[in-house]
Write a protein that holds these residues in place. Sequence first.
Motif, PDB file in Angstrom:
ATOM      1  N   ALA A 165      24.774 -13.769  -0.892  1.00 54.10           N
ATOM      2  CA  ALA A 165      23.804 -14.472  -0.067  1.00 54.10           C
ATOM      3  C   ALA A 165      23.911 -15.974  -0.264  1.00 54.10           C
ATOM      4  CB  ALA A 165      22.388 -14.010  -0.406  1.00 54.10           C
ATOM      5  N   HIS A 166      23.783 -16.693   0.840  1.00 61.09           N
ATOM      6  CA  HIS A 166      23.644 -18.149   0.904  1.00 61.09           C
ATOM      7  C   HIS A 166      24.976 -18.898   0.891  1.00 61.09           C
ATOM      8  CE1 HIS A 166      19.386 -17.550   0.746  1.00 61.09           C
ATOM      9  NE2 HIS A 166      19.496 -16.886  -0.393  1.00 61.09           N
ATOM     10  N   CYS A 167      25.617 -19.039  -0.267  1.00 64.47           N
ATOM     11  CA  CYS A 167      26.921 -19.716  -0.331  1.00 64.47           C
ATOM     12  C   CYS A 167      26.862 -21.077   0.357  1.00 64.47           C
ATOM     13  CB  CYS A 167      28.003 -18.832   0.273  1.00 64.47           C
ATOM     14  SG  CYS A 167      28.184 -17.254  -0.580  1.00 64.47           S
ATOM     15  N   VAL A 168      25.860 -21.856  -0.002  1.00 60.68           N
ATOM     16  CA  VAL A 168      25.644 -23.159   0.624  1.00 60.68           C
ATOM     17  C   VAL A 168      26.586 -24.213   0.055  1.00 60.68           C
ATOM     18  CG1 VAL A 168      23.953 -25.009   0.969  1.00 60.68           C
ATOM     19  CG2 VAL A 168      23.235 -22.603   1.133  1.00 60.68           C
ATOM     20  N   HIS A 169      26.732 -24.224  -1.254  1.00 57.45           N
ATOM     21  CA  HIS A 169      27.494 -25.295  -1.910  1.00 57.45           C
ATOM     22  C   HIS A 169      28.873 -24.771  -2.292  1.00 57.45           C
ATOM     23  CE1 HIS A 169      24.108 -28.047  -1.900  1.00 57.45           C
ATOM     24  NE2 HIS A 169      23.374 -26.948  -2.068  1.00 57.45           N
ATOM     25  N   MET A 170      29.741 -24.731  -1.287  1.00 54.43           N
ATOM     26  CA  MET A 170      31.096 -24.214  -1.442  1.00 54.43           C
ATOM     27  C   MET A 170      32.089 -25.320  -1.109  1.00 54.43           C
ATOM     28  SD  MET A 170      30.931 -20.618  -1.785  1.00 54.43           S
ATOM     29  CE  MET A 170      32.123 -19.779  -0.743  1.00 54.43           C
ATOM     30  N   ASN A 171      33.032 -25.577  -2.017  1.00 59.58           N
ATOM     31  CA  ASN A 171      34.089 -26.534  -1.699  1.00 59.58           C
ATOM     32  C   ASN A 171      35.271 -25.803  -1.061  1.00 59.58           C
ATOM     33  OD1 ASN A 171      35.602 -25.373  -3.825  1.00 59.58           O
ATOM     34  ND2 ASN A 171      34.783 -26.840  -5.319  1.00 59.58           N
ATOM     35  N   ASP A 172      36.322 -26.546  -0.731  1.00 60.35           N
ATOM     36  CA  ASP A 172      37.470 -25.933  -0.060  1.00 60.35           C
ATOM     37  C   ASP A 172      38.093 -24.823  -0.893  1.00 60.35           C
ATOM     38  OD1 ASP A 172      37.104 -27.677   2.028  1.00 60.35           O
ATOM     39  OD2 ASP A 172      38.758 -29.010   1.499  1.00 60.35           O
TER      40      ASP A 172
END
Length: 465
Positions: free
Chosen positions: A278-285
């Motif tokens: 759930a969410h996975c808002v702060h994901m880098n490349d």
Amino acid sequence: MAASQYAQGVERIVIENCAVATVDADDTEYASGHVVVAGSTIESVGPGKAPDNLQNVVRRIDGTGHLVTPGLVNTHHHFYQWITRGLATDHNLFNWLVALYPTWARIDEHMVYAAAQGSLAMMARGGVTTAMDHHYVFPRGCGDLSGAIIRAASETGVRFTLARGSMDRGESDGGLPPDFAVETLEGALAATEETVDRYHDASFGAMTQIAVAPCSPFSVTTELLKQGAELARRKGVRLHTHGSETVEEEKFCHELFGMGPTDYFESTGWLGEDVWMAHCVHMNDSDIAAFARTRTGVAHCPSSNARLAAGIARVPDMLAAGVPVGLGVDGTASNESGELHTELRNALLINRLGPHREAALNARQALRLGTYGGAQVLGRAAEIGSLEPGKLADLVLWKLDTLAHASIADPVTALVFGAAAPVTLSLVGGRPVAENGGLLHVDEDAIARSTRHEAQRLARIAEEG
């Protein structure tokens, strides 16, 4: 699209003269088409009227002024929060959790059953045909919470996945929940396995499935994550948790584990095509690439992310990389509306505030997130999520000829950009669940009274300490 021959002896429902959005691999649509339901599955979908040689047609629906789509699929929720809506309205995630955990730690079976009824009713009357609940709060002596939730889903008539959650890192161990609201490692694993053994149905068309779902990196131990993943794969069920929701979580993981959330999850066996987060808002490349490489799914919860000021998930980048993405209502203590149509619209609008601007998402991509995308992350894309012969007859007939939508020419645009459309008919496995804006198998007014009573009872118990 039509079946090669029509099954004999089964009852059929025919819907015709409506716009059809199949959400199949080609995004096939018909300005005026039909769907034939035979028993629990879709028999044919196509342009124009239904075939005229059908037998045992028990219902024929003139869908003029309507759009038929796959039923909406909700991929993240916390049903129990229905009785704590409207609290801690100006908090970020960590402060919100700290404010509400002392109340949540006092829930019991009656409260959870009523809250599940409320959460399910709100979704079902708004076009959700497959629901999911991530329940992770099991106070000592609280009763059979999993059984209560599953019973509420069965009574409502929706397809359902219970993600049996758990927490074993309480305040005394550096976690956020009160110690009396967490389980032991051994107790959580045993109770989860018992829930899988008792309720999980792996068959085609199953109405109840179970996932293994330790709550989050800041409320469970590393050992619970590792052993939970081993348990899920031994039992052949899916895995679910919260991931990369806030900057505070990112900081927590670096301080405690020496790495970010995605690397930590990978180190514990929590990336894979049988996992959704759930969410996975702060994901880098690099994070997005890892999810794409492993086919780890994402439950995008735009309203909740905004309510808790968590940020904007990089959904366009995830989709471009090949990450499976569905939509989630999330718990109604952080999304008081409690229905999934809001998420179709907000996924589109909020992502347009990001770097991709107007090219972020369009109406058909948003509808796909709420249907086929959700089916993907729940592991049920072969059964639901699109209107195709042989798939389960989980579908919704939306009324688009009223004041709210009649002047919008394109029906999919009307559904996604417009106000929440009335549901003329919702079928789950060919069985009507909602009709003309109301539910068919449960009493909405009785549920409203029950949820109000249980919300007040919980507030009194929490105030008494």
